[in-house]
Design an enzyme around this catalytic site. Structure first.
Site, PDB file in Angstrom:
ATOM      1  CG  HIS A 292      -2.035   0.993   1.130  1.00 15.45           C
ATOM      2  ND1 HIS A 292      -1.889   2.300   1.548  1.00 15.45           N
ATOM      3  CD2 HIS A 292      -3.303   0.885   0.658  1.00 15.45           C
ATOM      4  CE1 HIS A 292      -3.020   2.954   1.353  1.00 15.45           C
ATOM      5  NE2 HIS A 292      -3.896   2.122   0.817  1.00 15.45           N
ATOM      6  CB  SER A 445      -5.909   4.310  -1.132  1.00 15.55           C
ATOM      7  OG  SER A 445      -6.545   4.012   0.075  1.00 15.55           O
TER       8      SER A 445
END
Length: 504
Positions: A292, A445
């Protein structure tokens, strides 16, 4: 009952004595004329009524309060009936009121009963005790965050935490807020909600308290691919969609400090070499780089095989999240530490590609950061159209970002609502991955990271812009796409349009 009986006798004696011949002689006043055979005089009625009030009022108070009155309370009522306000003052002088302490019965093995509807305390001395609503489970079940009132002694703090059966795990004074917050483990049988209710009721020395909320930085599921770079990296649709090549002819986000609050970033990735100005680990435990964090950092600053939105920015890599696979997780306390560090390093932009519950302590710190000129950008979340608002993307002063695909269509999993300010590419994005690899990512995101890059291009052109001005430029320059304001905000951001707007 004995207390008010004594008080009634004393008050009656005062009333009768005040009308006796001796009293009249001492005050040079004629004695009152008492009618022994006729109707009751006004003075006699007043005396009888006062005595009746003095006798009955403590009984009524005892029934209402469900306990025996203190001696001060009994005299206050009784003398008040007899002498009015003068009686209250006399009672306070003779028997000063004292505070009563309410204790919880039961053994340590039998914690207090869980309240049916936990809620935030909004009145009284402890109005900063935040109790999660019924059904909220996104927090560490055996932890609370406490802030004590200024001037509270160490001994008092120890007594409070001992009574609450709490153990201090860590404490930090945050420069942004000027406040010291402790993270405590709850020992014994009480839940976090029960502990907060107890604090709100019995511990005014605690200035603020809440649970340690949990946040996630998770992406939408991706189809399996053997080699994400099988397609030419120059075919990134983000480059075309945001007009990055043209924008980079004007500036490339030169030296703008962008803090990335995320999981550990692979600073040795070929697309991120030299991009990280400084790094901070809020967790303090060894861990390998995570997918991530690599994807978010690359979307902003990639400068090799990939084209980042602002390849010349300087990243402040804040590791506040941990995890494995697609997901990463953090808590209120670790995020607070990361934001405070980034602000101390003079970050101009803070990227928050995560989502979770409403959080009072986080909201307060973000409001202060925003007031000091830091641009705050966050993902609105991937929980779908029926989801309630997620935070910090829905907090005031934060630019909430949603995700669209190569055809400007909204990602189905994206949250909706008035918190959506703008959209950016966030579906099947070619992104950096740990160990020099690449991956395909989807989610709000990575869309938020793209907007952080565009904001950096704008600040490289006009570094004195306020957060409100940055938001206004992003909104005004966005390209309208199908969908309502609650779905796509003002539309998809365009780097070239923003840079041109900033150059005017």
């Amino acid at each position: 009952m004995r207390a008010f009986a004594k008080a009634a006798v004393l008050a009656a004696a005062v009333m009768i004595g005040a009308h006796s011949p001796a009293f009249s002689q001492a005050t040079n006043a004629p004695p009152p004329v008492i009618n022994r055979g006729g109707p009751i005089t006004p003075l006699g009625g007043f005396i009888i009524g006062s005595i009746a009030c003095a006798a009955v009022s403590p009984m009524i108070a005892t029934v209402v309060l469900g306990r025996e009155l203190t001696i001060a309370e009994a005299y206050h009522l009784t003398l008040g009936c007899m002498l009015g306000p003068v009686g209250w003052l006399l009672a306070d002088a003779m028997f000063p009121p004292t505070a009563t302490v309410t204790t919880t019965t039961g053994s340590d093995n039998q914690p207090p009963r869980e309240p049916r509807k936990p809620k935030r305390v909004t009145s009284g001395r402890n109005n900063n005790i935040n109790i999660p609503p019924s059904g909220e489970t996104r927090f560490i079940t055996n932890e609370v965050l406490l802030r004590f009132a200024p001037g509270t002694s160490e001994r008092t703090r120890s007594l409070i935490t001992e009574r609450l059966n709490l153990t201090l795990l860590e404490s930090q004074t945050f420069a942004l807020t000027g406040q010291t917050v402790g993270r405590y483990r709850i020992d014994g049988g009480r839940s976090a909600v029960q502990t907060l209710n107890l604090i709100a009721r019995d511990f005014p020395g605690v200035a603020a308290a809440q649970v340690n909320f949990v946040y996630v930085g998770v992406q939408a599921q991706q189809p399996a691919r053997q080699d994400p770079l099988a397609a030419d990296a120059s075919a990134q649709y983000v480059v075309r969609k945001l007009h990055l090549i043209e924008a980079h002819r004007i500036n490339r986000g030169d030296d703008v400090l962008v803090a990335v609050i995320d999981s550990r970033i692979d600073k040795n990735h070929p697309d991120l070499v030299g991009a990280i100005a400084d790094e901070f680990d809020a967790l303090g435990t060894p861990t390998p780089p995570h997918a991530h964090g690599a994807a978010i950092a690359g979307a902003i600053a990639a400068n090799s095989k990939l084209v980042g939105v602002a390849p010349k920015v300087r990243l402040l890599a804040v590791r506040a999240f941990s995890g494995a696979g697609e997901s990463a997780q953090s808590t209120t306390f670790n995020i607070l530490k990361g934001i405070d560090w980034a602000a101390a390093k003079n970050a101009r932009i803070i990227n928050m590609s995560f989502a979770g519950p409403a959080d009072p302590m986080l909201r307060q710190m973000l409001a202060i950061a925003n007031g000091r000129g830091i641009v705050l950008i966050a993902a609105v979340g991937n929980a779908g159209s029926k989801s309630p608002p997620l935070y910090p993307g829905a907090d005031a002063g934060v630019i909430g970002v949603t995700a669209t695909d190569a055809d400007d269509k909204l990602m189905p999993q994206a949250n909706r609502g008035p918190q959506v300010a703008v959209a950016a590419p966030g579906v099947e994005i070619l992104a950096a991955a740990p160990d020099g690899k690449y991956q395909i990512k989807s989610g709000t995101s990575v869309a938020a990271a793209h907007v952080s890059g565009v904001a950096a291009l704008l600040l490289a052109t006009k570094p004195k812009l306020t957060p409100a001005q940055v938001r206004g430029n992003l909104v005004r320059s966005a390209h309208r796409v199908p969908g309502s304001r609650n779905e796509v905000g003002a539309g998809v951001v365009e780097a070239l349009a923003v840079v041109n707007l900033g150059a005017k």
